[in-house]
Design an enzyme around this catalytic site. Structure first.
Site, PDB file in Angstrom:
ATOM      1  N   TYR A 135     -30.271  49.847   2.765  1.00  0.00           N
ATOM      2  CA  TYR A 135     -29.369  50.184   1.444  1.00  0.00           C
ATOM      3  C   TYR A 135     -28.671  48.914   0.822  1.00  0.00           C
ATOM      4  CZ  TYR A 135     -25.121  51.353  -1.092  1.00  0.00           C
ATOM      5  OH  TYR A 135     -24.167  51.725  -2.072  1.00  0.00           O
ATOM      6  N   ASP A 171     -27.531  45.111 -11.623  1.00  0.00           N
ATOM      7  CA  ASP A 171     -26.445  44.438 -10.934  1.00  0.00           C
ATOM      8  C   ASP A 171     -26.714  43.178 -10.663  1.00  0.00           C
ATOM      9  OD1 ASP A 171     -24.422  43.812  -9.511  1.00  0.00           O
ATOM     10  OD2 ASP A 171     -24.170  45.653  -8.303  1.00  0.00           O
ATOM     11  N   LYS A 204     -26.644  51.978  -4.791  1.00  0.00           N
ATOM     12  CA  LYS A 204     -26.969  53.085  -5.499  1.00  0.00           C
ATOM     13  C   LYS A 204     -27.862  52.520  -6.729  1.00  0.00           C
ATOM     14  CE  LYS A 204     -25.819  57.030  -3.585  1.00  0.00           C
ATOM     15  NZ  LYS A 204     -27.048  57.770  -2.902  1.00  0.00           N
TER      16      LYS A 204
HETATM   17  C1  F6R Z   1     -21.462  51.068  -4.056  1.00  0.00           C
HETATM   18  C2  F6R Z   1     -21.079  49.551  -4.083  1.00  0.00           C
HETATM   19  C3  F6R Z   1     -19.656  49.536  -3.396  1.00  0.00           C
HETATM   20  C4  F6R Z   1     -19.834  48.752  -2.097  1.00  0.00           C
HETATM   21  C5  F6R Z   1     -18.759  48.448  -1.395  1.00  0.00           C
HETATM   22  C6  F6R Z   1     -18.862  47.620  -0.076  1.00  0.00           C
HETATM   23  O1  F6R Z   1     -22.550  51.264  -5.030  1.00  0.00           O
HETATM   24  O2  F6R Z   1     -21.513  49.027  -4.864  1.00  0.00           O
HETATM   25  O3  F6R Z   1     -18.868  50.640  -3.023  1.00  0.00           O
HETATM   26  O4  F6R Z   1     -20.778  49.304  -1.358  1.00  0.00           O
HETATM   27  O5  F6R Z   1     -17.708  47.564  -1.939  1.00  0.00           O
HETATM   28  O6  F6R Z   1     -19.834  46.443  -0.533  1.00  0.00           O
HETATM   29  P1  F6R Z   1     -20.268  45.118   0.476  1.00  0.00           P
HETATM   30  O7  F6R Z   1     -20.892  45.694   1.512  1.00  0.00           O
HETATM   31  O8  F6R Z   1     -20.773  44.272  -0.272  1.00  0.00           O
HETATM   32  O9  F6R Z   1     -18.747  44.558   0.787  1.00  0.00           O
HETATM   33 MG    MG Z   2     -22.913  46.256  -6.882  1.00  0.00          MG
HETATM   34 MG    MG Z   3     -23.389  49.385  -9.995  1.00  0.00          MG
END
Ligand code: F6R
Ligand code: MG
Ligand code: MG
Length: 383
Positions: free
Chosen positions: A232, A16, A235
């Site tokens: 974190y 990613d 994933k």
């Molecule tokens: C799960 C994922 C998304 C982010 C969520 C919050 O793997 O990538 O669900 O965890 O959109 O993202 P931030 O913390 O970057 O605003």
């Molecule tokens: Mg992502």
């Molecule tokens: Mg992803």
């Protein structure tokens, strides 16, 4: 071009490196940037062929070559492709640009640097059909259940009963992600032992499946970004390669395993259980509650290292009902809001941002006489 008896390697490396409008969908320009780098690598003879695709915010580099697994040149090429795509992502101001590239420098192998890797080396059969499964908003053990069904469940895979070449079963290599150890278990003999491990999806991941004559049948990427990075950062959305037909499961037997939208960990903030929805390329993007977790399947033939295809395996009316069921399960799970079992349990939440929130509450707790002495402390349960 002929592989001339040399083995072919199929390498799927994913990362990613940023996406549009949130953790939603890779931008086509980033795919183009990665493709340009791989085209150069093909010209230089590092790889024989490639195909670049994406599901959600993850880009997958599907590459063929004769260099074997863990080849430094192939890994460096993939790293350069992701670096190039990242620089486009930064120019475009895409969200979380460079997210999975945890290091500034390449050191011979992308493992441990962020990208997920699934590689299989095999002698090509006269016709070598393969399926590549790629999932977003979930983790490598999301493939535990489908792999069990494909290679060990005769109710899913008729060939286990009918085909003499598959009748003796398969060997599963299971990783313990906490201890960094592996165990080989043979099916059908050790079926119950296998299930005793792989049902614990937070810890055990099927890495390889081999036929009993040693032929490689399947591989899953097994990097755990949260354990690599120590905090974190998303994933580790997995990829999987499955060899098909004549002595391996039929294409339809591999796809059948995805006709049940089982619950997997991931979804919003990597913190929720949700159904795994099989989708075609047109729906390979994350929307509702950043999901639901989805899996894309592309079919190829590999001929003398050349990739013939792809065909978009779940882009079919036969999977409409599975998608409808997944949407219904998504509804049901969502209604739990922040409650378990929609939200993951405390062991898994350790690797999210929740502990930062809980820390603030620590000082607010005061002694309270429950009228009995607790025997086990909650923290002890987590050890
Ligand atoms: C799960 C994922 C998304 C982010 C969520 C919050 O793997 O990538 O669900 O965890 O959109 O993202 P931030 O913390 O970057 O605003
Ligand atoms: Mg992502
Ligand atoms: Mg992803």
């Amino acid at each position: 071009m002929s592989s001339g008896g040399t083995k072919t390697t199929l390498s799927v490396i994913k990362a990613d490196i940023g996406s549009i409008a949130g953790h939603h969908k890779a931008h086509p320009d980033t795919l183009l940037a990665a493709s340009r780098v791989l085209a150069e690598g093909k010209k230089k003879g590092i790889i024989v062929d490639f195909y670049v695709t994406a599901i959600g915010d993850d880009i997958q580099l599907i590459m063929t070559h004769f260099r074997g697994i863990n080849d430094p040149q192939v890994h460096e090429l993939a790293w350069d492709a992701f670096k190039e795509a990242t620089s486009v992502a930064k120019d475009l101001g895409l969200y979380a640009a460079g997210q999975d590239l945890l290091s500034d420098t390449f050191s011979g192998n992308v493992r441990g640097l962020g990208p997920g890797v699934a590689e299989l080396e095999f002698s090509e059969r006269p016709s070598e059909p393969v399926a590549i499964f790629m999932a977003d908003k979930t983790e490598p053990s999301a493939f535990n259940l489908p792999l069990y069904k494909i290679f060990a469940d005769p109710f899913n895979t008729a060939g286990l009963v009918i085909d003499p070449k598959m009748h003796s079963g398969f060997v599963f290599t299971v990783l313990d992600l906490y201890e960094g150890k592996a165990v080989d278990l043979s099916t059908p003999e050790e079926l119950y032992d296998l299930l005793a491990l792989i049902g614990t999806t937070s810890r055990y991941v099927i890495k390889y499946v081999h036929r009993k004559d040693g032929e490689p049948a399947a591989v899953v990427s097994s990097e755990r970004l949260n354990l690599i990075a120590g905090k974190y950062i998303g994933k580790d959305d997995p990829v999987m390669i499955v060899r098909l037909q004549s002595g391996f499961p039929a294409l339809g037997e591999a796809l059948e395993a995805f006709s049940f939208p089982h619950l997997v960990a991931g979804w919003m903030r990597g913190s929720h259980f949700g159904p795994l929805m099989p989708v075609g390329l047109k729906d390979a993007k994350m929307t509702r509650f950043d999901g639901p977790p989805r899996v894309l399947g592309l079919g190829f033939n590999v001929k003398a290292g050349r990739l013939v295809g792809p065909t978009d395996l779940f882009d079919d009316v036969a999977f409409d009902e599975v998608r409808r069921q997944a949407a219904e399960i998504a509804d049901y799970m969502r209604r739990h809001g922040p409650f378990m079992p929609h939200r993951l349990g405390p062991e898994e939440m350790e690797y999210t941002t929740l502990p930062d929130v809980l820390k603030r509450l620590e000082g607010m707790f005061r002694p309270f006489d429950l009228g009995y002495k607790p025997i086990v402390k909650h923290e002890d349960l987590l050890e």
